[in-house]
Design a protein around this motif. Structure first.
Motif, PDB file in Angstrom:
ATOM      1  N   SER A   1       0.828  -1.205   0.000  1.00 58.86           N
ATOM      2  CA  SER A   1       0.000   0.000   0.000  1.00 58.86           C
ATOM      3  C   SER A   1       0.864   1.258   0.000  1.00 58.86           C
ATOM      4  O   SER A   1       0.572   2.228  -0.719  1.00 58.86           O
ATOM      5  CB  SER A   1      -0.921  -0.002   1.218  1.00 58.86           C
ATOM      6  N   THR A   2       1.939   1.230   0.797  1.00 60.81           N
ATOM      7  CA  THR A   2       2.852   2.379   0.831  1.00 60.81           C
ATOM      8  C   THR A   2       3.492   2.598  -0.530  1.00 60.81           C
ATOM      9  O   THR A   2       3.636   3.742  -1.001  1.00 60.81           O
ATOM     10  CB  THR A   2       3.938   2.157   1.900  1.00 60.81           C
ATOM     11  N   ALA A   3       3.887   1.501  -1.186  1.00 60.96           N
ATOM     12  CA  ALA A   3       4.495   1.610  -2.514  1.00 60.96           C
ATOM     13  C   ALA A   3       3.509   2.191  -3.519  1.00 60.96           C
ATOM     14  O   ALA A   3       3.876   3.003  -4.380  1.00 60.96           O
ATOM     15  CB  ALA A   3       4.989   0.247  -2.979  1.00 60.96           C
ATOM     16  N   MET A   4       2.254   1.767  -3.421  1.00 61.76           N
ATOM     17  CA  MET A   4       1.230   2.291  -4.332  1.00 61.76           C
ATOM     18  C   MET A   4       1.084   3.805  -4.167  1.00 61.76           C
ATOM     19  O   MET A   4       1.022   4.552  -5.148  1.00 61.76           O
ATOM     20  CB  MET A   4      -0.109   1.619  -4.050  1.00 61.76           C
ATOM     21  N   ARG A   5       1.042   4.268  -2.927  1.00 63.76           N
ATOM     22  CA  ARG A   5       0.878   5.698  -2.657  1.00 63.76           C
ATOM     23  C   ARG A   5       2.085   6.499  -3.139  1.00 63.76           C
ATOM     24  O   ARG A   5       1.958   7.650  -3.568  1.00 63.76           O
ATOM     25  CB  ARG A   5       0.657   5.933  -1.166  1.00 63.76           C
ATOM     26  N   ALA A   6       3.271   5.883  -3.040  1.00 67.72           N
ATOM     27  CA  ALA A   6       4.501   6.592  -3.397  1.00 67.72           C
ATOM     28  C   ALA A   6       4.824   6.499  -4.886  1.00 67.72           C
ATOM     29  O   ALA A   6       5.774   7.134  -5.356  1.00 67.72           O
ATOM     30  CB  ALA A   6       5.665   6.032  -2.589  1.00 67.72           C
ATOM     31  N   GLY A   7       4.066   5.697  -5.632  1.00 68.85           N
ATOM     32  CA  GLY A   7       4.339   5.519  -7.038  1.00 68.85           C
ATOM     33  C   GLY A   7       5.537   4.635  -7.310  1.00 68.85           C
ATOM     34  O   GLY A   7       6.156   4.716  -8.375  1.00 68.85           O
ATOM     35  N   ASP A   8       5.878   3.771  -6.348  1.00 65.46           N
ATOM     36  CA  ASP A   8       7.012   2.868  -6.500  1.00 65.46           C
ATOM     37  C   ASP A   8       6.665   1.735  -7.465  1.00 65.46           C
ATOM     38  O   ASP A   8       5.496   1.576  -7.854  1.00 65.46           O
ATOM     39  CB  ASP A   8       7.429   2.305  -5.140  1.00 65.46           C
ATOM     40  N   PRO A   9       7.658   0.910  -7.830  1.00 64.91           N
ATOM     41  CA  PRO A   9       7.387  -0.169  -8.796  1.00 64.91           C
ATOM     42  C   PRO A   9       6.210  -1.048  -8.393  1.00 64.91           C
ATOM     43  O   PRO A   9       6.003  -1.342  -7.214  1.00 64.91           O
ATOM     44  CB  PRO A   9       8.709  -0.956  -8.791  1.00 64.91           C
ATOM     45  N   TRP A  10       5.478  -1.476  -9.386  1.00 58.97           N
ATOM     46  CA  TRP A  10       4.286  -2.314  -9.190  1.00 58.97           C
ATOM     47  C   TRP A  10       4.701  -3.695  -8.701  1.00 58.97           C
ATOM     48  O   TRP A  10       5.539  -4.336  -9.309  1.00 58.97           O
ATOM     49  CB  TRP A  10       3.570  -2.412 -10.538  1.00 58.97           C
ATOM     50  N   GLN A  11       4.121  -4.144  -7.592  1.00 54.24           N
ATOM     51  CA  GLN A  11       4.390  -5.456  -6.998  1.00 54.24           C
ATOM     52  C   GLN A  11       5.866  -5.630  -6.626  1.00 54.24           C
ATOM     53  O   GLN A  11       6.704  -5.917  -7.459  1.00 54.24           O
ATOM     54  CB  GLN A  11       3.979  -6.609  -7.930  1.00 54.24           C
ATOM     55  N   SER A  12       6.139  -5.462  -5.340  1.00 50.11           N
ATOM     56  CA  SER A  12       7.527  -5.573  -4.882  1.00 50.11           C
ATOM     57  C   SER A  12       7.744  -6.754  -3.950  1.00 50.11           C
ATOM     58  O   SER A  12       8.878  -7.055  -3.589  1.00 50.11           O
ATOM     59  CB  SER A  12       7.942  -4.290  -4.155  1.00 50.11           C
TER      60      SER A  12
END
Length: 329
Positions: free
Chosen positions: A141-152
């Motif tokens: 969820s944090t990655a999604m909000r930050a625009g980080d790579p999809w599925q980590s």
């Protein structure tokens, strides 16, 4: 100059008794029940922020005859009760509160009453933590909000895994009603009791820790259970295992837990209880990447709150009528 925390408040003839509702964090206490039966008979006020010291408590509620406490958010040890000479009725949510010195309350003429609670909300939160850990919900969820790579991350499966329950009482037995293989242990658990709930009884705590993929605590904190899980026990858990604690922080050695998480003795922890609450801003458990931490929400649901405050009003009304109900101790 005398400290406000020790100034006696003079009685006002004919004045309605004052009542303080403590730790109303969400500001909902007066909307979760019908307080109208007390209108005109009691002067009720609510406090939303935590009272961190005894001086703060005395300054805030030293004029009150009645206090409504939410769980164990504000402790009432003997030293504090001695500084609250006006206090006569202390109502706590739930029928057990280890933060109230019942013997001291009795010595000071304070009646302590409780209210009913529901076991389902902590069970539901336990599963929220288990699922959140297994599927790396916070990280993704944090990655999604930050625009980080999809599925980590790659999540852990629950199907075919083993859930270990330390404690199989009112809440633990509800948590056992799942599709996993469940093994349970507590000092007094018998094979017969485990069979009644449909789970296996471990021969010992060590066997459970070694066998379980998820270890969930559902025990009352006391002399026998304090520090139940320390460094030796945490090292017995699987490196792919997760620890979930929605009961009491004191069941686990907190320093050992932080070390276990930092050094990856275990895969992660889902926590809803802490040795200091609110948890200090600089606490390691707020920032460790393998911790899913919640602010003690296990009992914070609308149905629980409605029951707590409805019965608190009933306890106060009964006290004013000279017949308190649901007395503790």
């Amino acid at each position: 100059m005398v400290s406000p925390a020790t100034v006696p408040v003079p009685d006002v003839p004919g004045a309605a008794p004052r009542c303080a509702v403590l730790d109303d964090y969400q500001g909902v206490a007066l909307t979760m029940a019908d307080w109208s039966p007390l209108a005109g008979a009691v002067d009720v006020r609510t406090l939303r922020t935590p009272l961190r010291t005894e001086d703060e408590v005395v300054a805030a509620i030293g004029d009150c005859e009645i206090v409504v406490a939410m769980r164990e958010r504000t402790p009432f040890p003997a030293s504090l009760l001695a500084r609250l000479p006006r206090l006569r009725l202390l109502v706590t949510s739930g029928m057990r509160n280890a933060a109230i010195d019942l013997a001291a309350a009795a010595r000071h003429g304070v009646t302590v009453c409780g209210t009913a609670g529901n076991g389902e909300p902590p069970v539901e939160l336990t599963w929220a933590l288990i699922l959140g850990l297994a599927r790396n919900v916070v990280t993704e969820s944090t990655a999604m909000r930050a625009g980080d790579p999809w599925q980590s991350t790659v999540g852990a499966d629950l199907h075919g895994r083993t859930l270990g329950l330390l404690g199989l009482g009112r809440i633990g037995s509800r948590a056992a009603r799942v599709g996993l293989d469940v093994v349970a242990w507590s000092e007094n658990l018998t094979a017969e009791r485990a069979a009644e709930v449909g789970v296996r009884a471990a021969a010992g705590k060590e066997e459970l820790l070694e066998a379980a993929d998820f270890v969930s605590l559902h025990l009352v904190l006391g002399d026998r259970t304090r520090g139940l899980l320390g460094a030796p026990e945490l090292r017995r858990m699987r490196p792919t295992g997760y620890l979930v604690n929605t009961s009491r922080a004191g069941l686990v050695d907190q320093d050992a837990l932080v070390r276990a998480l930092r050094e990856n003795w275990i895969a992660g922890a889902g926590l809803d209880v802490y040795d200091r609450e609110p948890l200090p801003a600089d606490a390691a458990l707020r920032t460790l990447p393998n911790v899913l931490a919640l602010p003690h929400l296990g009992y914070v649901t609308r149905r629980n709150y409605e029951g707590y405050f409805r019965e608190a009003v009933e306890d106060i009304a009964a006290y004013l009528a000279g017949e308190p109900v649901r007395r503790l101790g």
